[in-house]
Design an enzyme around this catalytic site. Structure first.
Site, PDB file in Angstrom:
ATOM      1  N   ASP A   1      -0.245   0.313  -3.637  1.00  0.00           N
ATOM      2  CA  ASP A   1       0.058   1.202  -4.712  1.00  0.00           C
ATOM      3  C   ASP A   1       1.498   0.816  -5.299  1.00  0.00           C
ATOM      4  OD1 ASP A   1       1.240   2.606  -2.856  1.00  0.00           O
ATOM      5  OD2 ASP A   1       0.502   4.631  -3.676  1.00  0.00           O
TER       6      ASP A   1
ATOM      7  N   GLU B   1      -2.266   7.892   2.675  1.00  0.00           N
ATOM      8  CA  GLU B   1      -0.947   8.200   3.103  1.00  0.00           C
ATOM      9  C   GLU B   1      -1.369   9.673   3.800  1.00  0.00           C
ATOM     10  OE1 GLU B   1       2.166   7.770   0.593  1.00  0.00           O
ATOM     11  OE2 GLU B   1       1.756   5.666   0.202  1.00  0.00           O
TER      12      GLU B   1
ATOM     13  N   GLU C   1       5.430   3.016   8.518  1.00  0.00           N
ATOM     14  CA  GLU C   1       6.542   2.486   7.756  1.00  0.00           C
ATOM     15  C   GLU C   1       7.732   3.578   7.974  1.00  0.00           C
ATOM     16  OE1 GLU C   1       5.460   2.381   3.421  1.00  0.00           O
ATOM     17  OE2 GLU C   1       7.435   1.870   2.894  1.00  0.00           O
TER      18      GLU C   1
HETATM   19  O1  KIV Z   1       1.919   0.080  -1.116  1.00  0.00           O
HETATM   20  C1  KIV Z   1       2.225  -0.675  -0.232  1.00  0.00           C
HETATM   21  O2  KIV Z   1       2.648  -1.710  -0.518  1.00  0.00           O
HETATM   22  C2  KIV Z   1       2.103  -0.181   1.011  1.00  0.00           C
HETATM   23  C3  KIV Z   1       2.831  -0.888   2.112  1.00  0.00           C
HETATM   24  C4  KIV Z   1       4.206  -0.967   2.025  1.00  0.00           C
HETATM   25  C5  KIV Z   1       2.274  -0.461   3.538  1.00  0.00           C
HETATM   26  O3  KIV Z   1       1.690   0.801   1.367  1.00  0.00           O
END
Ligand code: KIV
Length: 341
Positions: free
Chosen positions: A90, A161, A228
Site C-alpha cells: 500500500d 498489519e 519493519e
Molecule cells: O507497503 C509496503 O511497501 C510495505 C513494505 C514496506 C513492507 O508494506
C-alpha cells in the site's frame, strides 16, 4: 501413454498413479511424489516460488528476496531478475499516487495495481497488501476483502498489519484458504497512533509486545512476517523464535529475507532516503536525461528523422504525385479563366 495405465495415472489419490505421471512428466515432479496432486500438465514447469518454498528457504538458511512492484513492466523485470516475492504494497499510495501516507488508498485502487503486477509475474510469489480499513471492522469483512484480492487480483498471499490483535482474523482468512503475511514493528497504517514513522521496539516492554505479536501470528499460521523499522537485535530474537520466515525492512541483516521499496532503490522518491535504504540505481537521473533530450530534439526539429518515419510504397507515391500535379494544373487553368472573365 507409454505403457502406463491411463486410469491409474489419472487417479490423483493413488500414489502409484502419481508415480506413473511423474515418469511421464518428470520435470513437473520436483517435490515428494506424494505431494503432487494436480495431474493437469500446465506448460513448461519453472521454479515457481510458493509459501512452502519460502519456508524451505528459511530452513536451509537461504536469504529470501522481496521487492515492491506496482505495475506490469516493473513486475516483469523484477520477476525475470529472479526475485522470490513481489509485494504490491500500500506504499503505492505514496510512490505511485502521491499521497502523504498509506491511509487513503482503497481496495479498488490496490486491485488495479495487483492485476497489472499479476500479468508481469511468472515465478515470483505475489503478495498483496490489504489497505487500511479493509480488515479493521470485522473478520467476516476481512475474509470477503481478502477473497477479492485472490479472485480479482490473482494474489497468492495477502498482507495485514498488526500482531496479537490480528491473530484471530488471520486464522479466519487462512481458513478461507488464503495465505496471510503478517507485518509488525513500524506499521505505516498506524502512523497516527505511533505519532509518525518511528522505529519501534526500543524499550523492554515494546520488545516484549513485539515478541508476543510475532509468536501470535506464527501460531495463527502466517506464511511470513514482515519486520519493519526495529532494532536489529529485536529482529534477530523474533527470527530465531518463529517458524515463519521473517522479511526485514529496516530491521537489520538477521532476518530470513529482505524487502525494499522499488522506488527507494532506484531514487524515485523525491527526497532523502531512510537510513536502511540502499540505492542501486538512479532512475530519476536517467528519466530526466531522456525526457530533456526528447524535448530538445522535438523543439529543434531533429525528431523524428526520415528513418523514423513511414513511407508510401513507390507506386502509390508516383500515383499521388501525378494526382497532385493534375490538381495543380486544374487550379492554374481555373485561375486563368477567372482573370479572362
Ligand atoms: O507497503 C509496503 O511497501 C510495505 C513494505 C514496506 C513492507 O508494506
Amino acid at each position: 501413454m507409454d505403457g502406463i495405465d491411463q486410469r491409474q495415472a489419472l487417479d490423483y489419490n493413488s500414489v502409484s498413479g502419481i508415480k506413473a505421471v511423474c515418469r511421464l512428466y518428470p520435470r513437473s515432479c520436483g517435490g515428494a511424489l506424494e505431494d503432487i496432486v494436480s495431474l493437469t500438465p500446465i506448460g513448461a514447469p519453472r521454479h515457481k516460488v510458493t509459501v512452502a518454498s519460502l519456508r524451505e528457504k528459511k530452513f536451509q538458511h537461504e536469504p529470501i528476496t522481496c521487492l515492491t512492484a506496482y505495475d506490469y513492466s516493473s513486475a516483469r523485470l523484477i520477476d525475470e531478475a529472479g526475485i522470490d516475492m513481489v509485494l504490491v504494497g500500500d506504499s503505492l499510495a505514496m510512490t505511485m499516487l502521491g499521497h502523504e501516507n498509506t491511509l487513503s488508498v482503497t481496495i479498488d485502487e490496490m486491485l488495479h495495481h495487483v492485476r497489472a503486477v499479476r500479468r508481469g509475474l511468472k515465478d515470483a510469489l505475489l503478495v498483496a497488501d490489504m489497505p487500511y480499513g479493509s480488515y479493521h471492522v470485522d473478520a467476516k469483512e476481512a475474509v470477503r476483502n481478502a477473497t477479492r484480492f485472490v479472485k480479482e487480483g490473482g494474489a497468492e498471499v495477502v498482507k495485514v498489519e498488526g500482531g496479537e490483535k490480528r491473530a484471530d482474523l488471520v486464522r479466519q482468512v487462512i481458513d478461507a484458504e488464503i495465505p496471510v503475511a503478517g507485518h509488525i514493528g513500524l506499521t505505516p497504517q498506524s502512523v497516527n497512533r505511533m505519532g509518525g514513522f518511528k522505529v519501534q521496539g526500543k524499550t523492554l516492554s515494546d520488545i516484549e509486545q513485539l515478541m508476543r505479536d510475532a509468536t501470535a501470528l506464527d501460531r495463527a499460521g502466517v506464511s511470513c512476517i514482515f519486520l519493519e523499522g526495529m532494532p536489529r537485535e529485536v529482529a534477530d530474537l523474533i527470527t530465531n523464535e518463529v517458524s515463519a520466515p521473517t522479511i526485514g525492512i529496516g530491521a537489520g541483516p538477521g532476518c530470513d529475507g529482505q524487502v525494499l521499496v522499488f522506488h527507494d532503490i532506484l531514487n524515485l522518491t523525491f527526497g532523502p532516503p531512510a537510513k536502511f535504504v540502499r540505492r542501486y540505481g538512479d532512475a530519476a537521473a536517467e528519466i530526466t536525461h531522456a525526457v530533456q533530450a526528447f524535448r530538445a530534439d522535438v523543439t529543434s526539429r531533429q525528431y523524428p528523422a526520415d528513418n523514423e518515419s513511414y513511407h508510401l510504397p513507390s507506386e502509390t507515391r508516383q500515383a499521388l504525385e501525378a494526382l497532385l500535379e493534375r490538381k495543380r494544373v486544374m487550379r492554374g487553368l481555373r485561375g486563368q479563366i477567372s482573370v479572362v472573365e
